[in-house]
Motif scaffolding. Sequence first.
Motif, PDB file in Angstrom:
ATOM      1  N   TRP A  46       0.842  -1.210   0.000  1.00  0.00           N
ATOM      2  CA  TRP A  46       0.000   0.000   0.000  1.00  0.00           C
ATOM      3  C   TRP A  46       0.869   1.248   0.000  1.00  0.00           C
ATOM      4  O   TRP A  46       0.618   2.192  -0.750  1.00  0.00           O
ATOM      5  N   GLU A  47       1.895   1.247   0.836  1.00  0.00           N
ATOM      6  CA  GLU A  47       2.721   2.447   0.969  1.00  0.00           C
ATOM      7  C   GLU A  47       3.522   2.741  -0.295  1.00  0.00           C
ATOM      8  O   GLU A  47       3.787   3.910  -0.606  1.00  0.00           O
ATOM      9  N   THR A  48       3.929   1.719  -0.996  1.00  0.00           N
ATOM     10  CA  THR A  48       4.714   1.927  -2.217  1.00  0.00           C
ATOM     11  C   THR A  48       3.836   2.108  -3.452  1.00  0.00           C
ATOM     12  O   THR A  48       4.353   2.349  -4.546  1.00  0.00           O
ATOM     13  N   GLY A  49       2.517   1.995  -3.277  1.00  0.00           N
ATOM     14  CA  GLY A  49       1.604   2.186  -4.404  1.00  0.00           C
ATOM     15  C   GLY A  49       1.448   0.973  -5.304  1.00  0.00           C
ATOM     16  O   GLY A  49       0.829   1.063  -6.369  1.00  0.00           O
ATOM     17  N   LYS A  50       1.981  -0.164  -4.883  1.00  0.00           N
ATOM     18  CA  LYS A  50       1.848  -1.375  -5.692  1.00  0.00           C
ATOM     19  C   LYS A  50       0.437  -1.944  -5.612  1.00  0.00           C
ATOM     20  O   LYS A  50       0.013  -2.677  -6.505  1.00  0.00           O
ATOM     21  N   ARG A  51      -0.255  -1.612  -4.525  1.00  0.00           N
ATOM     22  CA  ARG A  51      -1.664  -1.996  -4.389  1.00  0.00           C
ATOM     23  C   ARG A  51      -2.425  -0.851  -3.736  1.00  0.00           C
ATOM     24  O   ARG A  51      -1.842  -0.047  -3.014  1.00  0.00           O
ATOM     25  N   THR A  52      -3.732  -0.802  -3.996  1.00  0.00           N
ATOM     26  CA  THR A  52      -4.602   0.204  -3.372  1.00  0.00           C
ATOM     27  C   THR A  52      -5.429  -0.476  -2.294  1.00  0.00           C
ATOM     28  O   THR A  52      -5.966  -1.567  -2.525  1.00  0.00           O
ATOM     29  N   PRO A  53      -5.551   0.127  -1.110  1.00  0.00           N
ATOM     30  CA  PRO A  53      -6.271  -0.537  -0.010  1.00  0.00           C
ATOM     31  C   PRO A  53      -7.726  -0.867  -0.327  1.00  0.00           C
ATOM     32  O   PRO A  53      -8.250  -1.868   0.157  1.00  0.00           O
ATOM     33  N   ARG A  54      -8.424  -0.001  -1.088  1.00  0.00           N
ATOM     34  CA  ARG A  54      -9.826  -0.195  -1.453  1.00  0.00           C
ATOM     35  C   ARG A  54     -10.678  -0.534  -0.232  1.00  0.00           C
ATOM     36  O   ARG A  54     -10.948   0.339   0.594  1.00  0.00           O
ATOM     37  N   GLU A  55     -11.091  -1.796  -0.084  1.00  0.00           N
ATOM     38  CA  GLU A  55     -12.020  -2.142   0.999  1.00  0.00           C
ATOM     39  C   GLU A  55     -11.387  -2.006   2.379  1.00  0.00           C
ATOM     40  O   GLU A  55     -12.079  -1.948   3.389  1.00  0.00           O
ATOM     41  N   TRP A  56     -10.060  -1.942   2.426  1.00  0.00           N
ATOM     42  CA  TRP A  56      -9.384  -1.796   3.715  1.00  0.00           C
ATOM     43  C   TRP A  56      -9.268  -0.331   4.136  1.00  0.00           C
ATOM     44  O   TRP A  56      -8.864  -0.045   5.273  1.00  0.00           O
ATOM     45  N   LEU A  57      -9.610   0.587   3.238  1.00  0.00           N
ATOM     46  CA  LEU A  57      -9.387   2.010   3.506  1.00  0.00           C
ATOM     47  C   LEU A  57     -10.055   2.505   4.790  1.00  0.00           C
ATOM     48  O   LEU A  57      -9.402   3.170   5.610  1.00  0.00           O
TER      49      LEU A  57
END
Length: 404
Positions: A46-57
């Motif tokens: 998440w921090e490096t932008g490789k994935r977006t948190p989406r439902e975890w936001l």
Amino acid sequence: MTSVIGANIKRLREERGWSQARLAREVCRSTGVSGEPIGRQEVSRWETGKRTPREWLPFLASALGVTADVLKAPQEPTQPPLPTLADFLPEEDPLTPLQTRRGRQIGMGAVDDLKQRVHGLRLADDVLAGGDLIRPALRELRSAVKLYRHGAHTSEVGQQLLRQLGELAQIAGWIASDAGQHGEAERIYRLGISAATQAEDHTLAGNIAGSLAYQYSNTGREAEGVTLAHAALSDAGSDAPPKARALYLDRVAWAHTKMGKAHAQPAMRALGEASEALAEDTPGTESPAYLYWVDAGEFRVMESRVYTELHRPLRAVPLLRNVLSGYDTTHTRELALYLSWLAVALADANEPEEAAAVAERVIGISSDVSSERTAERVRVILRRLQDYADVPEVAALLAEQEAA
């Protein structure tokens, strides 16, 4: 490239002094579900932008004590952020626990046993070189990682295991580097930084990162050495024990020194701050056991090496003579290394005959030492003495080495 959300997650996490593993636990706790559906690696993505948190936001926002809109909002441009040790964690963390642990229950007895083995390996490194120790060191490291990943243990025991893993990785990385296995050493150091970070032992993480920075500085990656040495100092914080801060600052001084004369001032400034930190180590001050070797003598060695590298032999030679006059000759590798700096400093002081005599001693001592560090220092000395090839003592030494 880091996303806006990722940058905000990292900023808010660091403001709280949390590791990525700690944030993962807090997010899991805020969801109210059992188990740990996410871990440190997911937070890193998440921090490096490789994935977006989406439902975890929303759960992330709750854990960090902000709204989801705050996580989405771009920050006002500021000075470039300082690097942190999170930037040096391994991409795929081999310390990730198995989802189902079916191994034996691990208690504090196993932690104490590992602690003793780590200490034994560290003491062995005082008198043996990397080429002699790398195989047992790697066996110990693999065994310890397996123990942590496969065993069943409480969170407290797990944290202590991670701390010992970090200490083991530091000494194993040092041994691998001394054996000339720099790629292996870097992987081990990164593993150790991860273990110490997850254990939330910032002093240990700084020590391991400083060791990797030292390797960078000595293997042609000087700019990375400066960056990482400063990150180690910054992340450890002002609460680190005096000996630890002195060691971090020594690494900063050496990193700047290896950048060349243009970095002489920051190098000298870091040396001064290291001396001040070490002076704070008064009787009764507690320091981690693994810093037993950090003392005034070792500081004088580092100071003299900086002076040697900056071609200030009038300062370097007296310091080295002072340290070597009472040095433990059973520490063969260190003795050869320290003498190598004296040989170069003497050459810089236009004392080629004495430099050749010291160089001959270095070569004799290191001939039976399986250390890439000493081998490289011998090469450095011989290159430096080429400027005095017309001096009989130097010519004889160079001819002997060429024949050998």
